[in-house]
Design a protein around this motif. Structure first.
Motif, short mmCIF file in Angstrom:
data_model
loop_
_atom_site.label_atom_id
_atom_site.label_comp_id
_atom_site.label_asym_id
_atom_site.label_seq_id
_atom_site.Cartn_x
_atom_site.Cartn_y
_atom_site.Cartn_z
N ARG A 1 0.68 -1.39 0.14
CA ARG A 1 0.15 0.13 -0.06
C ARG A 1 0.73 1.16 0.01
N HIS A 2 2.07 1.14 0.27
CA HIS A 2 3.00 2.45 0.26
C HIS A 2 3.64 2.77 -1.08
N VAL A 3 3.13 1.79 -2.08
CA VAL A 3 3.64 2.10 -3.51
C VAL A 3 2.65 3.10 -4.10
N TYR A 4 3.44 4.34 -4.53
CA TYR A 4 2.71 5.19 -5.11
C TYR A 4 2.90 5.43 -6.80
N GLY A 5 4.18 4.97 -7.07
CA GLY A 5 4.53 4.92 -8.48
C GLY A 5 5.07 3.88 -8.96
N VAL A 6 5.57 3.73 -10.33
CA VAL A 6 6.20 2.61 -10.74
C VAL A 6 7.73 2.50 -10.09
N ASP A 7 8.28 3.84 -9.83
CA ASP A 7 9.49 3.97 -9.37
C ASP A 7 9.53 3.16 -7.84
N ASP A 8 8.32 3.34 -6.94
CA ASP A 8 8.42 2.74 -5.88
C ASP A 8 8.41 1.14 -6.03
N ALA A 9 7.62 0.59 -7.04
CA ALA A 9 7.61 -0.58 -7.12
C ALA A 9 9.23 -1.32 -7.84
N GLY A 10 9.90 -0.34 -8.39
CA GLY A 10 11.21 -0.57 -9.11
C GLY A 10 12.12 -0.87 -7.76
N GLN A 11 12.05 0.19 -6.81
CA GLN A 11 12.71 0.24 -5.67
C GLN A 11 12.62 -0.96 -4.79
N LEU A 12 11.51 -1.63 -4.84
CA LEU A 12 11.26 -2.93 -4.21
C LEU A 12 11.79 -4.02 -4.62
N MET A 13 11.83 -3.86 -6.13
CA MET A 13 12.16 -5.14 -6.78
C MET A 13 13.84 -4.94 -6.93
N PHE A 14 14.41 -3.73 -7.43
CA PHE A 14 15.71 -3.75 -7.82
C PHE A 14 16.72 -2.73 -6.94
N GLY A 15 15.98 -2.10 -5.95
CA GLY A 15 16.59 -0.92 -4.94
C GLY A 15 16.84 0.34 -5.70
N ILE B 1 -3.24 7.07 -10.20
CA ILE B 1 -4.58 7.16 -10.25
C ILE B 1 -5.08 6.31 -9.23
N VAL B 2 -4.78 5.01 -9.07
CA VAL B 2 -5.24 3.90 -8.22
C VAL B 2 -5.07 4.37 -6.76
N SER B 3 -3.82 5.13 -6.53
CA SER B 3 -3.32 5.46 -5.18
C SER B 3 -4.45 6.63 -4.80
N GLU B 4 -5.17 7.24 -5.49
CA GLU B 4 -6.31 8.28 -5.07
C GLU B 4 -7.89 7.77 -5.18
N MET B 5 -7.88 6.34 -5.40
CA MET B 5 -9.18 5.80 -5.11
C MET B 5 -9.55 5.69 -3.79
N ARG B 6 -10.91 6.03 -3.40
CA ARG B 6 -11.61 5.81 -2.25
C ARG B 6 -11.57 4.43 -1.89
N ASP B 7 -11.80 3.38 -2.86
CA ASP B 7 -11.70 1.85 -2.67
C ASP B 7 -10.90 1.13 -3.77
#
Length: 467
Positions: free
Chosen positions: A103-117, A252-258
Motif C-alpha cells: 500500500r505504500h507504493v505510489y508510483g512505478v518507481d516505488d515498485a522498482g525500488q522494492l524489486m531492484f533497489g 490514479i489507483v492511489s487516489e481511489m476511495r476503494d
C-alpha cells in the motif's frame, strides 16, 4: 502514534492491509495523515477512475490506427491490436494487485525500488517522467494544430503553443484527481465523438480527398501487408503507445476511495477503448485504403476535419492537463512525502505544488516548441519509455510477489508454472518490442528529417496542413 513514510523508506515492505482500509480513518500509507482542511487525495470513485484511465490512453493517436493497418494489413493489424490490448490489460491488472499488496507504493518507481533497489527506482522514475512530460508536450502541440485548423492559421503557431501551455498549466494545477474527474469524463466523450464523426464521414463520402478524382473509385485496402522490419516495428510501437497509460495507473489507483473496485474500472476502460480502436481502425481503413491520412482527420475532407477538431479540442486539452498533472504530482509527492506539508494548506505545500506544476509544464512547452521533428521524438519516447512502463515491470512484479515469497514455488502447480512462463514472456516480449520499436522510430526520424529538412524552433508555420 501516526506512522509516516519517509522518501528513503519506500524500499521497506510494509505489512499488507485489506483493500479498502488505511491505517486509520484519516491516514493513508502514501499521503500520511489526511487533514480536514487539506486536499483529499483519496476521493476518486471507480467510474471516475475508469474515465481517468481512458483519458490517459485515448486521444487523437487512435486516428493513426488506419495507417498502421495500411502498413501491416487489415488482419495482422487487428490481431496485433487485440494482442497488445490483452497483454497491457494484464499489466494494468497487476498494477492494482501490486498496489493492494504494497500500500505504500505510489508510483512505478516505488515498485522498482522494492524489486531492484535504488537503481530500479531511478530507472523507472526517468522512464515515467520522460514518457508523460514529453506526451504532455505532444498534447500542447496537438492543441496548437487544432487551433490552427479551426482558425485557418489565424495566428503564429508559436502563439497557439503558448496558449496551450497556459491552459494546461492552470488546469493541471488542480491538486486532486477527484476534482479532475468531470474533466476526464468530458475529455473522453469529446474524443470518442470526434473520432467516430470522422469514421462515419469516411463511410458516406464518395472517396477520400487524396484519391484520384477521375472515374470510379474503390478502396484498395489490403488484408495482408508487406512492411519492412523498421516499418512493422514502428507500427507495433504505435499500437503499444496507444495503451501506454499503464505507468499513470499507479498514481490514479492511489487516489481511489476503494482500490478494491479497481478491476471493475479497468474492465470498463479497456473494453471501451479497445472497441473504439477497432471500429476506427477497421472502418476508416476499409473506406479509405492506402489514401488514408495520418492522423485520419484529413481523410474525410476539410469541413469534417474542422468539425472533428472543434469537437476534439476539450479532449486534447484534458489529455495535456491529466498527463501534466500526474507528472507534477509525482515530483510533488517525492519532495514532500513523509512531511506534514504534503496534506496541509501551508505556504510550503502551495509553493512546492505550484513550482512542480510550472516546472513540468514549462519543460513540456519547451520540448514541444524547441525541438525539430518533435513528433518523431515523441514516438521514440513512446517506443522506449511506453513499452518499458507497460511490459517488463509487471512481469517482474508478479515474480516478486510469487517467486521466493510465494507458496507456489514450494509446491508448484500448473497454474503457478503457467504464470511464471507468462511473466517471463511479458518481460522478454516487452524488451524485444522496446528495442525494435526504438530502432523503427529512429529510422522514421531520420527519414522524416531527410524528406522535410526538419522544422525550426518556435516556428510560426501552419502545422495543421499535414494532419
Amino acid at each position: 502514534m501516526e506512522s509516516k513514510l519517509k522518501p528513503s523508506s519506500a524500499h521497506v515492505q510494509t505489512p499488507d492491509v485489506s483493500a479498502g482500509e488505511v491505517d486509520d480513518a484519516r491516514h493513508d500509507a502514501v499521503f500520511g495523515k489526511l487533514k480536514q482542511d487539506g486536499p483529499n487525495f483519496r476521493n476518486v470513485g471507480w467510474l471516475g477512475t475508469a474515465c481517468l484511465m481512458m483519458k490517459a490512453q485515448i486521444g487523437l493517436g487512435v486516428l493513426s490506427f488506419p495507417s498502421v493497418f495500411d502498413t501491416l494489413g487489415m488482419i495482422p493489424g487487428v490481431v496485433l491490436l487485440c494482442t497488445v490490448a490483452g497483454i497491457t490489460t494484464w499489466s494494468d491488472y497487476m498494477v492494482g494487485v501490486f498496489k493492494l499488496r504494497h500500500r505504500h507504493v505510489y508510483g512505478v518507481d516505488d515498485a522498482g525500488q522494492l524489486m531492484f533497489g535504488r537503481v530500479g527506482r531511478e530507472l523507472f522514475a526517468v522512464a515515467f517522467m520522460g514518457q508523460y512530460v514529453m506526451t504532455a508536450g505532444s498534447a500542447m502541440l496537438s492543441i496548437s494544430i487544432c487551433l490552427n485548423a479551426l482558425s485557418d492559421h489565424g495566428a503564429c503557431t508559436a502563439v497557439f503553443v503558448a496558449v496551450a501551455f497556459i491552459m494546461v498549466f492552470v488546469l493541471s494545477s488542480i491538486r486532486t484527481l477527484g476534482r479532475m474527474t468531470w474533466l476526464a469524463i468530458a475529455g473522453v466523450v469529446a474524443i470518442i465523438i470526434a473520432v467516430l464523426t470522422v469514421t462515419i464521414a469516411t463511410g458516406v463520402q464518395d472517396r477520400p480527398p487524396t484519391a484520384p478524382r477521375d472515374g470510379p473509385w474503390q478502396s484498395d485496402y489490403k488484408l495482408f501487408g508487406s512492411p519492412t522490419f523498421a516499418q512493422a516495428s514502428s507500427a507495433v510501437s504505435t499500437l503499444i503507445f496507444a495503451y501506454a497509460g499503464t505507468g499513470a495507473f499507479f498514481p490514479i489507483v492511489s487516489e481511489m476511495r476503494d482500490p478494491r473496485l479497481y478491476p471493475r474500472a479497468l474492465a470498463l476502460c479497456q473494453t471501451v477503448i479497445t472497441v473504439v480502436f477497432l471500429i476506427v481502425g477497421i472502418v476508416v481503413y476499409y473506406n479509405c485504403g492506402s489514401y488514408v491520412a495520418s492522423p485520419a482527420l484529413g481523410s474525410a475532407g476539410t469541413t469534417i476535419k474542422k468539425v472533428s477538431y472543434g469537437i476534439a479540442l476539450p479532449g486534447l486539452l484534458v489529455s495535456g492537463i491529466l498527463l501534466a498533472h500526474v507528472s507534477n504530482k509525482y515530483v510533488f509527492v517525492r519532495i514532500l512525502r513523509g512531511s506534514d506539508h504534503l496534506t496541509s494548506n501551508t505556504l510550503t505545500h502551495w509553493a512546492t505544488w505550484l513550482g512542480c506544476s510550472f516546472g513540468v509544464c514549462i519543460v513540456a512547452y519547451m520540448l514541444a516548441s524547441a525541438i525539430p521533428v518533435f513528433n518523431g521524438i515523441v514516438s521514440l519516447a513512446g517506443a522506449l519509455f511506453g513499452t518499458l512502463l507497460s511490459f517488463q515491470p509487471m512481469g517482474c512484479m508478479w515474480l516478486y510477489d510469487n517467486w521466493s515469497g510465494g507458496k507456489g514455488k514450494a509446491s508448484p502447480g500448473w497454474r503457478w508454472r503457467l504464470m511464471v512462463c507468462w511473466s517471463l514472456f511479458v518481460i522478454a516480449s516487452g524488451t524485444f518490442l522496446m528495442v525494435a520499436g526504438t530502432y523503427g522510430s529512429i529510422v522514421g526520424i531520420v527519414d522524416s528529417y531527410r524528406a522535410k529538412g526538419g522544422t525550426s524552433a518556435w516556428s510560426c508555420a501552419d502545422n495543421s496542413n499535414s494532419s
